[in-house]
Scaffold this motif. Structure first.
Motif, mmCIF file in Angstrom:
data_model
loop_
_atom_site.group_PDB
_atom_site.id
_atom_site.type_symbol
_atom_site.label_atom_id
_atom_site.label_comp_id
_atom_site.label_asym_id
_atom_site.label_seq_id
_atom_site.Cartn_x
_atom_site.Cartn_y
_atom_site.Cartn_z
ATOM 1 N N LYS A 199 0.842 -1.209 0.000
ATOM 2 C CA LYS A 199 0.000 0.000 0.000
ATOM 3 C C LYS A 199 0.871 1.250 0.000
ATOM 4 O O LYS A 199 0.586 2.228 -0.705
ATOM 5 C CB LYS A 199 -0.899 -0.023 1.246
ATOM 6 N N ALA B 105 2.191 1.606 -3.541
ATOM 7 C CA ALA B 105 1.105 2.041 -4.434
ATOM 8 C C ALA B 105 0.779 3.515 -4.211
ATOM 9 O O ALA B 105 0.555 4.266 -5.175
ATOM 10 C CB ALA B 105 -0.132 1.176 -4.205
ATOM 11 N N ASP B 106 0.776 3.947 -2.958
ATOM 12 C CA ASP B 106 0.515 5.370 -2.656
ATOM 13 C C ASP B 106 1.596 6.258 -3.256
ATOM 14 O O ASP B 106 1.304 7.321 -3.809
ATOM 15 C CB ASP B 106 0.449 5.584 -1.139
ATOM 16 N N LYS C 11 -4.399 4.088 -7.630
ATOM 17 C CA LYS C 11 -5.648 4.080 -6.874
ATOM 18 C C LYS C 11 -6.424 2.775 -7.025
ATOM 19 O O LYS C 11 -7.219 2.409 -6.169
ATOM 20 C CB LYS C 11 -6.562 5.224 -7.359
ATOM 21 N N THR C 12 -6.203 2.064 -8.146
ATOM 22 C CA THR C 12 -7.017 0.880 -8.442
ATOM 23 C C THR C 12 -6.534 -0.337 -7.669
ATOM 24 O O THR C 12 -5.392 -0.771 -7.844
ATOM 25 C CB THR C 12 -6.980 0.561 -9.958
ATOM 26 N N LYS C 13 -7.413 -0.872 -6.837
ATOM 27 C CA LYS C 13 -7.072 -2.077 -6.087
ATOM 28 C C LYS C 13 -7.914 -3.243 -6.580
ATOM 29 O O LYS C 13 -9.137 -3.153 -6.657
ATOM 30 C CB LYS C 13 -7.301 -1.868 -4.589
ATOM 31 N N GLN C 14 -7.211 -4.340 -6.911
ATOM 32 C CA GLN C 14 -7.878 -5.578 -7.291
ATOM 33 C C GLN C 14 -7.682 -6.587 -6.153
ATOM 34 O O GLN C 14 -7.048 -6.284 -5.150
ATOM 35 C CB GLN C 14 -7.250 -6.129 -8.589
ATOM 36 N N TYR D 287 -3.803 -7.311 -5.310
ATOM 37 C CA TYR D 287 -2.806 -6.422 -5.927
ATOM 38 C C TYR D 287 -3.396 -5.057 -6.259
ATOM 39 O O TYR D 287 -4.618 -4.868 -6.273
ATOM 40 C CB TYR D 287 -2.207 -7.055 -7.190
ATOM 41 N N PHE D 288 -2.490 -4.090 -6.487
ATOM 42 C CA PHE D 288 -2.848 -2.763 -7.011
ATOM 43 C C PHE D 288 -2.352 -2.696 -8.454
ATOM 44 O O PHE D 288 -1.289 -3.227 -8.770
ATOM 45 C CB PHE D 288 -2.152 -1.653 -6.207
ATOM 46 N N GLU D 289 -3.084 -2.004 -9.317
ATOM 47 C CA GLU D 289 -2.637 -1.901 -10.700
ATOM 48 C C GLU D 289 -2.744 -0.468 -11.209
ATOM 49 O O GLU D 289 -3.789 0.174 -11.082
ATOM 50 C CB GLU D 289 -3.450 -2.822 -11.616
#
Length: 718
Positions: A13, A16-17, A22-25, A28-30
């Motif tokens: 996280k 990703a930040d 912003k997109t979380k699956q 994972y984040f993509e």
């Protein structure tokens, strides 16, 4: 497209930040250029012995020694049923595999912690799927957005980290081989009855021996009386001060008679100040924290804290981007961090009442590459904490204050030593008095550290004083103090070399030992070792004091592989692992030694005398039904380790463990009465729970299934 693998969801996280994804699956984040996924620490573990050969499901002496031709990995086991894989780990591995094999992913970046364990976690997952894509390493000391972005610009090919991986795997395989073989044969040889195994480990046993040796020192200590002659003198202005008689720099006398003779000479004698020495001295602040010093500082200062708890709280602060990497052995910072430290110092001192006294400069005591190994000392980051728990605040404030202290004025005090002699008395000694006055509070102001000051009157050399009183006092020599987690960690850190329990400072010899890797365990594992010794019943903790249990004592006195109790032997093994990281020793040499040592040790145990170290007393269990299982409706009965569903063979996982950690944190264990009430009414009143502060309270407890997995958690209401 680049795939980043972090060690934990919280770190993913943070990454990703920093990348503004912003997109979380699920899993994972993509974003446009990056996918960020995560592990939960080790998703893979080494095979158990029975995974290689089912005969090991039951231990027999003739099966050992057992050393696999090649070490294999599997999905980590379910902690509640070791025969099954952990469903969460299995699910996340499938997600990682799918992401690794995506056509548009051309680069893989391991962002696991920059240490042996982090390297093994990342490599074991990435190479488990036999990828041929380029693999890089993101090596960071903190997870702030600035550091993440800078780190992504200076990635290293993962091949350059092979020595770190070799050291991590060597440690893992060595501990498996020693643990599996010696635990098995020791349990078969020295334990009567079925139950917990006699745990034998490369780091466990020397740590146990440290505590055992101190206990024996205390037990065998013979107290001796000694005597002092104290006198009270008065100046012309009526001020009084105390002095202690000394001869040849010694003020403790084994016999009373010589002091009685001196005392006779004092009758009707006049005194004068024969010497006065006044010196101004400096007190430097203690060094920045490494993990062991932080653990020692907190466990010594706050009741109820353990080194394991300190590490867990520090890890949370690290994952929240508030402090740098905590598992460090260094007490200095890299010289490249001068600019960053100035920025952090400005941030953490803003608004302090003594802010005007803080002066940043490039101190050799703080910034010194020669005193940094892999990771710099622990310090805050520039991120300001918004909300901290009470525990997090304790650890964060200690780390922040220790940094601030380095740039406050050096504390100074004036020390006065008076020698008082007797006129015409034919004595070979004099009376000595010491006093000190704090002149500059300096860094002590940060934590309001008060010095004990003994004030002396303002007298001059040759000045006459009156002898007002004198007495011989009797004292008794004291045994060494029992170990606390603070003192134990210090001994483990350097295998007992250059240890001074009275200070957190480290001399050059201590630093050299630490930085060469000559230690018992690593900063990351010492707390876990102490905790395990408590959990398996080899040591006990009463308040801050650590002592051996009868089982621990018997093990030290009986177990024949004496090398495993030897600090030097274990220190050399740990140093060999550090040397593998530095490419000055090979993984092959290390493992060959471990395998030979294990084979020889098994043979020694087998050939040795049969004796019982531990007899397991098993209470008779009844098949009394305590209630209906809330999951499947079958009966719940009491077992050896917990209260569980009788339908467990068909997959029902409902169980309340007897060593339940939540209840243990409040000094409770589940009882049959408690479980009956819980199953009948859905909740139960539990009395006599203990809070972290030691207060007793009562509460109603529920045991509720989690929404997102098969496990249960406790809910409390008052």
């Amino acid at each position: 497209m680049k795939l980043i693998l972090a060690e934990k969801p919280s770190v993913a996280k943070n990454i990703a930040d920093a990348l503004k994804i912003k997109t979380k699956q699920e899993g994972y984040f993509e974003g446009e250029d990056y996918i960020v996924t995560w592990a939960f620490g080790h998703l893979l573990q080494l095979y158990d012995a029975k995974d290689y050969d089912q005969q090991f499901a039951k231990w027999k002496m003739e099966f050992f020694p057992f050393i696999p031709d090649s070490f294999r990995y599997k999905v980590k086991s379910n902690p509640r049923n070791r025969d099954k894989p952990d469903s969460g780990a299995q699910k996340q591995l499938k997600i990682i595999e799918r992401l690794l094999k995506r056509r548009e992913v051309d680069t893989i970046i391991s962002a696991c912690d920059y240490d042996r364990e982090g390297q093994v976690i990342g490599d074991s997952i990435i190479y488990h799927f036999k990828t041929d894509k380029a693999v890089y390493r993101l090596l960071l000391n903190e997870w702030t957005p600035d550091e993440v972005m800078n780190g992504l610009k200076r990635l290293k090919p993962n091949t350059e980290l092979r020595p770190l991986q070799d050291a991590g795997v060597s440690r893992q395989w060595a501990d498996w081989v020693i643990g599996i073989n010696l635990t098995s044969v020791a349990t078969l040889k020295y334990q009567k009855g079925k139950g917990k195994a006699l745990n034998i480990g490369r780091v466990l046993l020397p740590t146990l021996k440290i505590i055992y040796d101190r206990d024996k020192e205390i037990e065998q200590f013979v107290p001796e009386n000694y005597y002092k002659l104290q006198a009270t003198f008065e100046t012309k202005t009526g001020e009084r001060y105390e002095g202690t008689y000394f001869e040849n720099e010694e003020d403790k006398f084994k016999a009373k008679a010589p002091l009685e003779a001196v005392q006779q000479s004092l009758i009707d004698s006049k005194a004068f100040v024969s010497d006065k020495q006044v010196s101004r001295k400096k007190e430097y602040p203690p060094y920045l924290f490494n993990l062991s010093n932080l653990q020692g500082h907190i466990t010594n200062r706050y009741r109820g804290w353990t080194s394991d708890k300190v590490l867990k709280v520090a890890q949370k602060l690290y994952e929240k981007k508030l402090i740098t990497y905590p598992r460090t052995a260094s007490t200095a910072l890299e010289e490249s961090l001068v600019g960053k430290t100035a920025k952090v110092l400005k941030q953490v001192t803003d608004g302090l009442p003594y802010q005007h006294e803080i002066s940043f400069y490039k101190s050799k005591r703080v910034f010194n590459n020669a005193k940094v190994e892999s990771h710099s000392a622990i310090m805050p980051t520039y991120v300001r904490p918004k909300k901290l728990t009470a525990d997090e605040a304790i650890v964060y404030e200690a780390i922040k204050n220790r940094l601030i202290m380095q740039f406050m004025p050096i504390a100074e005090f004036e020390e006065t030593i008076l020698h008082t002699a007797l006129v015409n008395a034919k004595l070979s000694g004099q009376f000595r008095s010491k006093g000190r006055v704090q002149l500059v509070e300096g860094w002590k102001k940060v934590e309001q550290i008060k010095s004990k000051e003994a004030m002396l009157p303002n007298v001059e050399k040759q000045e006459a004083v009156a002898l007002k009183a004198h007495e011989i006092t009797t004292h008794v020599t004291k045994p060494p103090q029992q170990h606390t987690e603070k003192t134990l960690l210090k001994v483990m850190e350097t295998c007992g070399k250059h240890i001074d329990d009275s200070t957190e400072e480290q001399d050059e010899g201590t630093l050299k030992a630490i930085l060469s890797g000559f230690s018992i365990g690593t900063p990351a594992t010492r707390a876990e070792t102490i905790k395990k010794l408590k959990d398996i019943g080899y040591i006990r903790a009463e308040k801050k004091i650590l002592t051996c249990t009868p089982l621990g004592c018997k093990l030290v006195e009986t177990f024949p592989i004496k090398e495993l109790f030897d600090l030097e032997f274990t220190g050399r093994l740990e140093k060999a692992l550090a040397d593998i990281e530095k490419r000055t020793f090979s993984k092959t040499q290390f493992l060959q030694f471990i395998f030979q040592f294990t084979r020889r040790s098994v043979d020694v145990i087998k050939a040795g005398q049969d004796t019982i170290i531990h007899e397991v007393e098993r209470a008779k269990r009844t098949n009394e039904v305590l209630g209906a299982c809330p999951v499947c409706g079958h009966s719940v009965i009491e077992g050896y380790k917990g209260f569980g569903c009788t339908n467990w063979k068909k997959g029902c996982s409902f169980v309340i463990w007897k060593n339940d950690k939540f209840l243990a944190s409040m000094k409770k264990k589940p009882t049959r009465t408690m479980v009956k009430g819980l199953l009948k009414n859905g909740e139960v009143m539990v009395k006599g729970l203990k809070s972290k502060k030691g207060n007793t309270f009562n509460a109603r407890l529920k045991y509720v299934k989690n929404e997102d997995n098969d496990y249960f958690s406790w809910k409390m209401r008052f």
